[in-house]
Write an enzyme that holds these catalytic residues in place. Structure first.
Site, short mmCIF file in Angstrom:
data_model
loop_
_atom_site.label_atom_id
_atom_site.label_comp_id
_atom_site.label_asym_id
_atom_site.label_seq_id
_atom_site.Cartn_x
_atom_site.Cartn_y
_atom_site.Cartn_z
N LYS A 190 -16.58 52.28 -46.41
CA LYS A 190 -17.93 51.81 -46.13
C LYS A 190 -18.24 50.53 -46.90
O LYS A 190 -19.16 49.81 -46.57
CB LYS A 190 -18.94 52.89 -46.55
CG LYS A 190 -18.76 54.20 -45.83
CD LYS A 190 -19.67 55.27 -46.48
CE LYS A 190 -19.36 56.63 -45.89
NZ LYS A 190 -19.98 57.73 -46.66
N GLY A 191 -17.45 50.27 -47.96
CA GLY A 191 -17.80 49.21 -48.89
C GLY A 191 -17.89 47.82 -48.29
O GLY A 191 -18.63 46.98 -48.77
N GLU A 216 -12.67 43.27 -46.60
CA GLU A 216 -12.74 44.35 -47.60
C GLU A 216 -13.67 43.92 -48.73
O GLU A 216 -13.79 42.72 -49.03
CB GLU A 216 -11.30 44.62 -48.10
CG GLU A 216 -11.16 45.53 -49.28
CD GLU A 216 -11.52 46.99 -49.01
OE1 GLU A 216 -12.63 47.22 -48.51
OE2 GLU A 216 -10.72 47.87 -49.33
N ASP A 217 -14.29 44.89 -49.38
CA ASP A 217 -15.19 44.56 -50.48
C ASP A 217 -14.44 44.10 -51.73
O ASP A 217 -14.78 43.09 -52.33
CB ASP A 217 -16.12 45.75 -50.81
CG ASP A 217 -15.35 47.06 -51.05
OD1 ASP A 217 -14.10 47.08 -50.96
OD2 ASP A 217 -16.02 48.08 -51.29
N ASP A 221 -8.32 46.01 -56.02
CA ASP A 221 -8.13 46.43 -57.40
C ASP A 221 -6.62 46.57 -57.64
O ASP A 221 -5.94 45.57 -57.85
CB ASP A 221 -8.92 47.74 -57.58
CG ASP A 221 -8.88 48.28 -58.98
OD1 ASP A 221 -8.64 47.52 -59.91
OD2 ASP A 221 -9.12 49.50 -59.16
N LYS A 237 -9.93 41.94 -58.44
CA LYS A 237 -9.64 42.25 -59.85
C LYS A 237 -8.15 42.00 -60.05
O LYS A 237 -7.35 42.95 -60.17
CB LYS A 237 -9.94 43.72 -60.13
CG LYS A 237 -11.40 44.08 -60.28
CD LYS A 237 -11.48 45.51 -60.83
CE LYS A 237 -12.77 46.16 -60.44
NZ LYS A 237 -12.78 47.60 -60.75
N PHE A 272 -15.92 48.27 -63.51
CA PHE A 272 -16.27 48.97 -62.28
C PHE A 272 -17.64 48.48 -61.83
O PHE A 272 -18.64 48.65 -62.52
CB PHE A 272 -16.28 50.49 -62.48
CG PHE A 272 -16.36 51.22 -61.18
CD1 PHE A 272 -15.20 51.49 -60.45
CD2 PHE A 272 -17.58 51.61 -60.66
CE1 PHE A 272 -15.27 52.15 -59.22
CE2 PHE A 272 -17.65 52.27 -59.44
CZ PHE A 272 -16.50 52.53 -58.72
N ASP A 294 -20.13 51.15 -54.06
CA ASP A 294 -20.89 52.32 -54.52
C ASP A 294 -20.33 52.90 -55.82
O ASP A 294 -19.21 52.61 -56.23
CB ASP A 294 -20.82 53.42 -53.46
CG ASP A 294 -19.44 54.10 -53.44
OD1 ASP A 294 -18.42 53.36 -53.39
OD2 ASP A 294 -19.38 55.33 -53.49
N ARG A 309 -25.06 51.01 -53.08
CA ARG A 309 -24.54 50.04 -52.11
C ARG A 309 -25.60 49.01 -51.72
O ARG A 309 -25.30 47.90 -51.33
CB ARG A 309 -24.08 50.74 -50.82
CG ARG A 309 -22.90 51.66 -51.00
CD ARG A 309 -22.41 52.14 -49.65
NE ARG A 309 -21.54 53.30 -49.72
CZ ARG A 309 -20.24 53.26 -50.02
NH1 ARG A 309 -19.66 52.12 -50.27
NH2 ARG A 309 -19.54 54.37 -50.06
P1 5GP Z 1 -7.26 49.55 -54.68
O1 5GP Z 1 -6.51 50.40 -53.71
O2 5GP Z 1 -7.04 48.08 -54.51
O3 5GP Z 1 -7.02 50.01 -56.10
O4 5GP Z 1 -8.78 49.86 -54.48
C1 5GP Z 1 -9.48 49.42 -53.42
C2 5GP Z 1 -10.70 50.25 -53.22
O5 5GP Z 1 -11.13 50.85 -54.45
C3 5GP Z 1 -11.85 49.41 -52.77
O6 5GP Z 1 -11.91 49.37 -51.38
C4 5GP Z 1 -13.05 50.13 -53.36
O7 5GP Z 1 -13.47 51.12 -52.47
C5 5GP Z 1 -12.52 50.79 -54.59
N1 5GP Z 1 -12.83 50.03 -55.81
C6 5GP Z 1 -11.98 49.34 -56.60
N2 5GP Z 1 -12.61 48.79 -57.65
C7 5GP Z 1 -13.91 49.12 -57.51
C8 5GP Z 1 -15.09 48.81 -58.26
O8 5GP Z 1 -15.11 48.11 -59.28
N3 5GP Z 1 -16.25 49.33 -57.77
C9 5GP Z 1 -16.31 50.11 -56.65
N4 5GP Z 1 -17.52 50.56 -56.28
N5 5GP Z 1 -15.23 50.41 -55.92
C10 5GP Z 1 -14.04 49.91 -56.35
#
Ligand code: 5GP
Length: 186
Positions: A45-46, A101-102, A105, A133, A154, A161, A167
């Site tokens: 949803k992000g 994508e939002d 990470d 990040k 975070f 969220d 959000r």
């Molecule tokens: P990854 O698979 O790259 O570790 O994570 C991606 C997903 O993790 C993002 O789509 C998001 O939903 C969540 N995410 C990663 N870092 C954050 C953060 O700082 N805040 C929030 N709310 N979600 C995060």
């Protein structure tokens, strides 16, 4: 106190900066896809707040589709296990796909999604992420359009969220530490 904004410790990216950068990204995407087919694939949803602003700055014909992915649950650390909660409703063979994508990470989520969608033979596949990040990356991932690189904190707001909430904050922010503890009923 019932105001959501009272939970915010600091604003990392304010509304003015978001508006400006999202406009720039839209303009760049418009130039890059001029005269080409374009399908925006928003990760729910992000990504939804970012998508709705971004698409209004993309001045070329395009369509939008949605996918829902789960990799975090209610935690603030990625589990590394990516699950497709809702797949695309249309074939993407021969299309120019841009994943919206939002935040990236560890990179696990988008590496998985990009790999999965690549097997469906799109003409091209790129990634547009509002936040990066970069220092947290665990798998190599090319992000073609990045809004902002942010430190390892975070963040919530502008679609992101914590336990399903925050959000709707119009900026990207870090919550007060006590707010990251498990909330009643969650
Ligand atoms: P990854 O698979 O790259 O570790 O994570 C991606 C997903 O993790 C993002 O789509 C998001 O939903 C969540 N995410 C990663 N870092 C954050 C953060 O700082 N805040 C929030 N709310 N979600 C995060």
């Amino acid at each position: 106190m019932c105001m959501l904004s009272a939970d915010v410790a600091k604003i990392l990216i304010d509304e003015v900066a978001l508006r400006q950068r999202v406009r720039e990204l839209g303009e760049q995407i418009s130039r890059d896809y001029c005269g080409q087919d374009l399908l925006l694939v928003c990760i729910l949803k992000g990504g939804v707040v970012f998508l709705s602003d971004l698409m209004r700055h993309i001045d070329v014909p395009h369509e939008i589709e949605f996918m829902a992915i789960s990799s975090y649950g209610d935690a603030t650390e990625s589990s590394g296990i990516v699950r497709i909660m809702m797949d695309l409703a249309v074939p993407i063979k021969g299309r120019n796909v841009l994943i919206v994508e939002d935040i990236v990470d560890t990179g696990y989520t988008l590496a998985y999604v990009k790999g999965l969608l690549s097997t469906r033979e799109p003409a091209s596949i790129r990634i547009c992420a509002l936040l990066d990040k970069a220092e947290r990356r665990k798998v190599p991932l090319q992000i073609d359009y990045v809004g902002f690189e942010i430190p390892n904190e975070f963040v919530v707001g502008y679609g992101l969220d914590f336990q399903g909430r925050y959000r709707n904050l119009p900026y990207v922010a870090v919550l007060k530490p006590e707010r990251y503890r498990k909330q009643p009923g969650k």
